[in-house]
Design an enzyme around this catalytic site. Structure first.
Site, mmCIF file in Angstrom:
data_model
loop_
_atom_site.group_PDB
_atom_site.id
_atom_site.type_symbol
_atom_site.label_atom_id
_atom_site.label_comp_id
_atom_site.label_asym_id
_atom_site.label_seq_id
_atom_site.Cartn_x
_atom_site.Cartn_y
_atom_site.Cartn_z
ATOM 1 N N LYS A 22 -4.366 9.112 24.432
ATOM 2 C CA LYS A 22 -3.771 10.394 24.019
ATOM 3 C C LYS A 22 -3.380 11.221 25.253
ATOM 4 O O LYS A 22 -2.462 12.049 25.193
ATOM 5 C CB LYS A 22 -4.740 11.167 23.129
ATOM 6 C CG LYS A 22 -5.008 10.490 21.773
ATOM 7 C CD LYS A 22 -3.829 10.547 20.823
ATOM 8 C CE LYS A 22 -4.168 10.034 19.426
ATOM 9 N NZ LYS A 22 -3.055 10.053 18.486
ATOM 10 N N LYS A 65 0.853 -1.200 0.000
ATOM 11 C CA LYS A 65 0.000 0.000 0.000
ATOM 12 C C LYS A 65 0.895 1.259 0.000
ATOM 13 O O LYS A 65 0.606 2.252 -0.680
ATOM 14 C CB LYS A 65 -0.911 -0.020 1.232
ATOM 15 C CG LYS A 65 -2.020 0.982 1.146
ATOM 16 C CD LYS A 65 -3.062 0.782 2.230
ATOM 17 C CE LYS A 65 -4.052 1.929 2.186
ATOM 18 N NZ LYS A 65 -4.690 2.204 3.449
ATOM 19 N N ASN A 110 2.562 9.883 13.733
ATOM 20 C CA ASN A 110 1.187 10.110 13.290
ATOM 21 C C ASN A 110 0.275 8.898 13.466
ATOM 22 O O ASN A 110 -0.905 9.055 13.754
ATOM 23 C CB ASN A 110 1.227 10.519 11.800
ATOM 24 C CG ASN A 110 -0.115 10.371 11.120
ATOM 25 O OD1 ASN A 110 -1.033 11.147 11.369
ATOM 26 N ND2 ASN A 110 -0.253 9.355 10.265
ATOM 27 N N ASP A 151 4.925 -1.694 11.795
ATOM 28 C CA ASP A 151 3.631 -1.987 12.428
ATOM 29 C C ASP A 151 3.744 -1.543 13.877
ATOM 30 O O ASP A 151 4.432 -2.186 14.674
ATOM 31 C CB ASP A 151 3.326 -3.492 12.327
ATOM 32 C CG ASP A 151 1.990 -3.841 12.987
ATOM 33 O OD1 ASP A 151 1.393 -2.964 13.661
ATOM 34 O OD2 ASP A 151 1.545 -4.992 12.830
ATOM 35 N N TYR A 199 -9.379 5.753 23.635
ATOM 36 C CA TYR A 199 -8.682 6.621 22.673
ATOM 37 C C TYR A 199 -8.236 7.902 23.367
ATOM 38 O O TYR A 199 -7.054 8.270 23.330
ATOM 39 C CB TYR A 199 -9.605 6.952 21.493
ATOM 40 C CG TYR A 199 -9.018 7.978 20.542
ATOM 41 C CD1 TYR A 199 -8.012 7.627 19.654
ATOM 42 C CD2 TYR A 199 -9.459 9.305 20.554
ATOM 43 C CE1 TYR A 199 -7.463 8.568 18.791
ATOM 44 C CE2 TYR A 199 -8.914 10.250 19.699
ATOM 45 C CZ TYR A 199 -7.924 9.875 18.816
ATOM 46 O OH TYR A 199 -7.366 10.823 17.970
HETATM 47 N N1 LIG Z 1 -9.144 12.795 12.155
HETATM 48 C C1 LIG Z 1 -9.278 13.509 13.248
HETATM 49 O O1 LIG Z 1 -10.278 14.214 13.438
HETATM 50 C C2 LIG Z 1 -8.194 13.495 14.295
HETATM 51 C C3 LIG Z 1 -8.284 14.383 15.371
HETATM 52 C C4 LIG Z 1 -7.271 14.411 16.319
HETATM 53 C C5 LIG Z 1 -6.188 13.559 16.197
HETATM 54 N N2 LIG Z 1 -6.131 12.686 15.154
HETATM 55 C C6 LIG Z 1 -4.952 11.815 15.069
HETATM 56 O O2 LIG Z 1 -4.358 11.977 13.800
HETATM 57 C C7 LIG Z 1 -3.591 10.809 13.483
HETATM 58 C C8 LIG Z 1 -3.901 10.374 12.070
HETATM 59 O O3 LIG Z 1 -5.255 10.001 11.999
HETATM 60 P P1 LIG Z 1 -6.177 10.189 10.707
HETATM 61 O O4 LIG Z 1 -7.305 11.041 11.118
HETATM 62 O O5 LIG Z 1 -5.352 10.574 9.534
HETATM 63 O O6 LIG Z 1 -6.783 8.721 10.576
HETATM 64 P P2 LIG Z 1 -6.502 7.537 9.574
HETATM 65 O O7 LIG Z 1 -7.208 6.364 10.163
HETATM 66 O O8 LIG Z 1 -6.834 7.952 8.192
HETATM 67 O O9 LIG Z 1 -4.920 7.355 9.664
HETATM 68 C C9 LIG Z 1 -4.295 6.594 10.668
HETATM 69 C C10 LIG Z 1 -3.003 6.032 10.101
HETATM 70 O O10 LIG Z 1 -2.393 5.211 11.120
HETATM 71 C C11 LIG Z 1 -2.016 3.993 10.500
HETATM 72 N N3 LIG Z 1 -1.972 2.887 11.451
HETATM 73 C C12 LIG Z 1 -2.963 2.408 12.244
HETATM 74 N N4 LIG Z 1 -2.520 1.321 12.905
HETATM 75 C C13 LIG Z 1 -1.235 1.118 12.521
HETATM 76 C C14 LIG Z 1 -0.248 0.153 12.845
HETATM 77 N N5 LIG Z 1 -0.497 -0.858 13.692
HETATM 78 N N6 LIG Z 1 0.984 0.267 12.295
HETATM 79 C C15 LIG Z 1 1.252 1.273 11.415
HETATM 80 N N7 LIG Z 1 0.366 2.199 11.051
HETATM 81 C C16 LIG Z 1 -0.872 2.117 11.607
HETATM 82 C C17 LIG Z 1 -3.091 3.734 9.433
HETATM 83 O O11 LIG Z 1 -2.634 2.796 8.475
HETATM 84 C C18 LIG Z 1 -3.268 5.145 8.876
HETATM 85 O O12 LIG Z 1 -2.310 5.394 7.882
HETATM 86 C C19 LIG Z 1 -3.944 9.775 14.545
HETATM 87 O O13 LIG Z 1 -2.911 9.706 15.509
HETATM 88 C C20 LIG Z 1 -5.217 10.331 15.166
HETATM 89 O O14 LIG Z 1 -5.384 9.917 16.503
HETATM 90 C C21 LIG Z 1 -7.095 12.635 14.198
#
Ligand SMILES: NC(=O)c1ccc[n+]([C@@H]2O[C@H](COP(=O)([O-])OP(=O)(O)OC[C@H]3O[C@@H](n4cnc5c(N)ncnc54)[C@H](O)[C@@H]3O)[C@@H](O)[C@H]2O)c1
Length: 326
Positions: free
Chosen positions: A203, A54, A108, A81, A199
């Site tokens: 955090k 991917k 991230n 991972d 969650y």
């Molecule tokens: N979307 C929101 O509103 C929001 C708000 C606050 C914080 N966040 C934080 O932003 C960050 C990114 O989230 P997002 O919104 O882009 O969501 P998303 O689900 O699109 O992205 C999460 C990423 O983490 C990766 N991931 C998950 N488990 C994994 C593992 N075991 N090993 C490697 N990679 C792994 C996924 O493959 C993905 O690329 C996260 O830490 C999330 O907590 C998001």
């Protein structure tokens, strides 16, 4: 009501010559941030991803962007991972073998869970993925990231993606998220004590750890901060059961930010905001002067100290601690 519009990044940001590493970069804001940084001339981008094929598809997609094409960056995919310590250690080793110095590391990768699910380490998944594995990444990489600063001539910047929810989880719980007389990890790992606000709680651990670690770092070598991008339209809510997801998707549609704004906030935390962000939390583009009320409370302070102790015990089982952890 939509979230406040994000002020565009200042003109003239140029990441030429810089090397950026982003974990969980094959989707969501991780991928979007990679895209924006590559458009800003970032020379070497490391996508640290769980699924390498991917990740390779993401590279092809990024390379089709004419601006990125003309910048001729190197884009590498490394396997990571964050649910498994072995994978974290293989990743940190490979990174050091393949990349001479890092300018920016963005922690991230993250997940949400409503039910207790365990990672291969035996720990509950949000504890493992959002918190413990990030601590291991830092533990394994700190000496290398400090050495990177010597090579690049400026502090290595680490931006850890947190969530504003860390201030809120305990508002919904009867007794607060953690008691001052209880194990922090047991709050995730023990079925009887597991909370569906894991969650937010995970955090909270990240924020507490960042506040404890930052004063131990030399900011002329490493600048560490944490930030919340606000509510952004990504696939983050896919873990929710269908009825809840439908509601959340509606809320995101009405209130969430476009993903481009999310990437913009990431770049602000990692690039635009300077050393004054060391040890600080950023909301959108604002630096929070102080930790949350909960973290500053008497219970919060006890939990923060216990968290550090439990985390060090855990890390000692897996690796040799860097001096900043001792
Ligand atoms: N979307 C929101 O509103 C929001 C708000 C606050 C914080 N966040 C934080 O932003 C960050 C990114 O989230 P997002 O919104 O882009 O969501 P998303 O689900 O699109 O992205 C999460 C990423 O983490 C990766 N991931 C998950 N488990 C994994 C593992 N075991 N090993 C490697 N990679 C792994 C996924 O493959 C993905 O690329 C996260 O830490 C999330 O907590 C998001």
């Amino acid at each position: 009501m939509r979230q406040a519009k994000v002020t565009p990044l200042p003109e003239g940001i140029n990441l030429e010559g810089e090397t950026v590493v982003i974990t969980g970069a094959s989707a969501g804001m991780g991928l979007e941030t990679a895209r924006q940084m590559l458009r800003l001339r970032c020379s070497t981008m490391v996508l640290a991803v769980r699924n390498v094929s991917k990740g390779e598809e993401c590279v092809q997609q990024l390379e089709q962007d004419p601006v990125i094409q003309s910048n001729k960056p190197t884009i590498k995919v490394l396997k990571l991972d964050v649910g498994q310590y072995d994978s974290v250690q293989e990743f940190t080793k490979e990174l050091q073998q393949k990349i001479e110095a890092v300018d920016i590391l963005i922690l991230n990768a993250g997940i949400g869970r409503l039910k207790l699910e365990r990672s291969p380490t035996g720990h509950e998944e949000t504890l493992q993925i959002n918190y413990l594995s990030n601590v291991l990444i830092l533990s394994e990489l700190l000496p290398y990231l400090e050495a990177s600063a010597g090579k690049t001539g400026s502090p290595t910047r680490i931006s850890w993606v947190g969530s504003r929810m860390h201030e809120k989880g305990h508002d919904f719980e009867k007794k607060g998220p953690f008691r001052s007389d209880d194990s922090v990890f047991a709050r995730f790992d023990d079925e009887k004590r597991f909370s569906r606000f894991s969650y937010a709680n995970s955090k909270l651990l990240c924020a507490m750890f960042m506040y404890t670690l930052a004063p131990r770092l030399d900011p002329t070598k490493i600048v560490l901060n944490m930030f919340c991008p606000g509510m952004v339209n990504t696939n983050m809510s896919d873990y929710l059961p269908l009825p809840l997801r439908v509601v959340f998707e509606g809320v995101k549609y009405l209130m969430g930010r476009p993903i481009e704004d999310g990437g913009n906030i990431y770049i602000n935390a990692a690039v635009v905001a300077g050393p004054e962000t060391h040890g600080k939390y950023l909301y959108d583009k604002d630096i929070q002067p102080e930790p949350s009320t909960y973290i500053k409370s008497t219970v919060g302070q006890v939990v923060q100290k216990r968290l550090w102790e439990e985390t060090m015990e855990e890390m000692k089982k897996i690796t040799t601690l860097p001096s900043e952890f001792c």
